[in-house]
Design an enzyme around this catalytic site. Sequence first.
Site: not given
Length: 297
Positions: A169, A206
């Site tokens: 993330d 990400e």
Amino acid sequence: MIDHSSYRWRAANWRGRPWHETVLLEAHVGAFTREGHLPCHDRQARSSGGIRITALELLPLADFAGSRNWGYDGVLWYAPDSGYGRPDELKTLIDEAHLRGLMVFLDVVYNHFGPEGNYLGRYAPTFFTDAQTPWGQCDRLPGPAGSCLRHRERAVLAARIRFDWLRLDAVHSIVELGEISMLHDLSVAVGRLAAETGRHNPLVLENDDNRVSVLDPGQDPPRGKYRAQWNDDYHHAWHVWLTGETQGYYRDYQLSPPSRHRQYLGLGLCLSGRAIRASRRATPRRAERLAFAHPPS
């Protein structure tokens, strides 16, 4: 005390699936079923034969303060939250999924520790920097302290728990201090494990900076790069069009008409080649199609 060697895996010969077969369902353990814990996910996996997916992605499981959390405020990275169940129940879920041909992915957060319940900095301050993220204190992942965490991650998640891959993330918020890149180091470690076991272990990240230089969908096993990037641009463009929200980073997508969304699917980066106002960055022009994972809108 947890004895990881006591669990008897039934899908012992599972080697994963090629990346191009990935059709994933993103699920939060606390919200995916009425009961909100791992044994119910297990039953869901048993009855998932009619769903046309090939992978189940679990939102972050790391132990957090309180009884409920979206998953991005984890404190104990290697312990599934006790409210969801015990480690063996997580293994059972993964085992059942593998027996049915489903990969299991895990969303992990390495850019900060949760702001509540994190006492690591009190007795191990070298794990942190003075920098802050919008969500909590920054980790010092590069260097000797971070190296310990990285290799433990490989051993625990890939070897003991048998997740098929990790989705990292918001890696643009990981603070690099001029030492060995955490992203490169983790990719090399996972690649070595994949080569030793013969398993498919793709890594996805990400990255709001849209750095295609860290992507290589043909690198199998990974040797410093990542199989794909979570396609936030595609998601954000649809979100703005469907909801009308234009605050924060969404404001950069308010001029993206639906007629261009097919282009975003093909190119991956819908803001390619021009500056972005919200973050004052610029994106590269394009990357390979298989280098993107398209989240649901």
